[in-house]
Motif scaffolding. Structure first.
Motif, PDB file in Angstrom:
ATOM      1  N   UNK A   1       0.815  -1.216   0.000  1.00  0.00           N
ATOM      2  CA  UNK A   1       0.000   0.000   0.000  1.00  0.00           C
ATOM      3  C   UNK A   1       0.848   1.265   0.000  1.00  0.00           C
ATOM      4  N   UNK A   2       2.012   1.209   0.622  1.00  0.00           N
ATOM      5  CA  UNK A   2       2.852   2.405   0.714  1.00  0.00           C
ATOM      6  C   UNK A   2       3.909   2.490  -0.379  1.00  0.00           C
ATOM      7  N   UNK A   3       3.850   1.591  -1.365  1.00  0.00           N
ATOM      8  CA  UNK A   3       4.831   1.626  -2.460  1.00  0.00           C
ATOM      9  C   UNK A   3       4.611   2.879  -3.304  1.00  0.00           C
ATOM     10  N   UNK A   4       5.698   3.494  -3.717  1.00  0.00           N
ATOM     11  CA  UNK A   4       5.584   4.666  -4.593  1.00  0.00           C
ATOM     12  C   UNK A   4       5.110   4.203  -5.971  1.00  0.00           C
ATOM     13  N   UNK A   5       4.583   5.143  -6.742  1.00  0.00           N
ATOM     14  CA  UNK A   5       4.149   4.808  -8.102  1.00  0.00           C
ATOM     15  C   UNK A   5       5.316   4.299  -8.939  1.00  0.00           C
ATOM     16  N   UNK A   6       6.497   4.864  -8.722  1.00  0.00           N
ATOM     17  CA  UNK A   6       7.680   4.443  -9.468  1.00  0.00           C
ATOM     18  C   UNK A   6       8.064   3.004  -9.108  1.00  0.00           C
ATOM     19  N   UNK A   7       8.038   2.678  -7.806  1.00  0.00           N
ATOM     20  CA  UNK A   7       8.361   1.317  -7.383  1.00  0.00           C
ATOM     21  C   UNK A   7       7.325   0.321  -7.893  1.00  0.00           C
ATOM     22  N   UNK A   8       6.049   0.714  -7.865  1.00  0.00           N
ATOM     23  CA  UNK A   8       4.987  -0.160  -8.366  1.00  0.00           C
ATOM     24  C   UNK A   8       5.165  -0.409  -9.861  1.00  0.00           C
ATOM     25  N   UNK A   9       5.480   0.644 -10.611  1.00  0.00           N
ATOM     26  CA  UNK A   9       5.683   0.505 -12.052  1.00  0.00           C
ATOM     27  C   UNK A   9       6.887  -0.387 -12.352  1.00  0.00           C
ATOM     28  N   UNK A  10       7.948  -0.251 -11.568  1.00  0.00           N
ATOM     29  CA  UNK A  10       9.133  -1.087 -11.775  1.00  0.00           C
ATOM     30  C   UNK A  10       8.817  -2.554 -11.457  1.00  0.00           C
ATOM     31  N   UNK A  11       8.064  -2.785 -10.392  1.00  0.00           N
ATOM     32  CA  UNK A  11       7.693  -4.164 -10.048  1.00  0.00           C
ATOM     33  C   UNK A  11       6.819  -4.772 -11.126  1.00  0.00           C
ATOM     34  N   UNK A  12       5.899  -3.987 -11.671  1.00  0.00           N
ATOM     35  CA  UNK A  12       5.039  -4.469 -12.743  1.00  0.00           C
ATOM     36  C   UNK A  12       5.846  -4.772 -13.998  1.00  0.00           C
ATOM     37  N   UNK A  13       6.803  -3.917 -14.315  1.00  0.00           N
ATOM     38  CA  UNK A  13       7.639  -4.129 -15.496  1.00  0.00           C
ATOM     39  C   UNK A  13       8.478  -5.393 -15.363  1.00  0.00           C
ATOM     40  N   UNK A  14       8.878  -5.715 -14.138  1.00  0.00           N
ATOM     41  CA  UNK A  14       9.705  -6.898 -13.896  1.00  0.00           C
ATOM     42  C   UNK A  14       8.873  -8.169 -13.755  1.00  0.00           C
ATOM     43  N   UNK A  15       7.558  -8.034 -13.638  1.00  0.00           N
ATOM     44  CA  UNK A  15       6.669  -9.183 -13.407  1.00  0.00           C
ATOM     45  C   UNK A  15       6.652 -10.083 -14.644  1.00  0.00           C
ATOM     46  N   UNK A  16       6.864 -11.357 -14.414  1.00  0.00           N
ATOM     47  CA  UNK A  16       6.870 -12.318 -15.514  1.00  0.00           C
ATOM     48  C   UNK A  16       5.731 -13.319 -15.401  1.00  0.00           C
ATOM     49  N   UNK A  17       4.914 -13.193 -14.369  1.00  0.00           N
ATOM     50  CA  UNK A  17       3.823 -14.146 -14.179  1.00  0.00           C
ATOM     51  C   UNK A  17       4.302 -15.374 -13.455  1.00  0.00           C
ATOM     52  N   UNK A  18       3.335 -16.230 -13.142  1.00  0.00           N
ATOM     53  CA  UNK A  18       3.716 -17.457 -12.436  1.00  0.00           C
ATOM     54  C   UNK A  18       3.394 -18.676 -13.240  1.00  0.00           C
TER      55      UNK A  18
END
Length: 97
Positions: A80-97
Motif C-alpha cells: 500500500x505504501x509503495x511509490x508509483x515508481x516502485x509499483x511501475x518497476x515491479x510491474x515491469x519486472x513481473x513475468x507471471x507465475x
C-alpha cells in the motif's frame, strides 16, 4: 525492490473454471487481507474472491464476464505504501507465475 502479490482463483472441489462476475475494486484501491475483490461464479455456486493480503490493487488482469481456470492470477497487489515508481518497476519486472 517492491514485491507484488498475486491473487489467484482458489481451487474448490472439482471446479475447473470460474466466471468473473463483478469487480468490487479498481486499480489504486487499498485493500485489507480478507476484503472481497470480486464476485465469481461457477455452474454450481456464486462466491466471493477475497484478498490474501493487504495492499493496493495494481492491476486487474481479467474483465468482468471472463471465464478463467482455477489457479489463474487475476489481480496483482503491491504494498500500500509503495511509490508509483516502485509499483511501475515491479510491474515491469513481473513475468507471471
Amino acid at each position: 525492490m517492491t514485491a507484488l502479490t498475486e491473487v489467484k482463483i482458489p481451487h474448490s472441489g472439482s471446479v475447473e473454471h470460474v466466471e468473473i462476475g463483478e469487480w468490487l475494486v479498481a486499480p489504486g484501491a487499498v485493500v485489507a487481507e480478507g476484503d472481497v475483490l470480486a464476485d465469481v461464479s461457477t455452474d454450481k455456486v456464486d462466491t466471493e474472491l477475497e484478498s490474501p493480503a493487504a495492499g493496493r490493487v495494481l492491476r486487474l488482469l481479467h474483465e468482468e464476464g471472463d471465464e478463467v481456470p482455477v489457479g489463474t492470477v487475476v489481480v496483482l497487489l503491491v504494498q500500500a505504501d509503495a511509490s508509483d515508481e516502485d509499483a511501475a518497476a515491479a510491474l515491469a519486472a513481473y513475468t507471471g507465475s
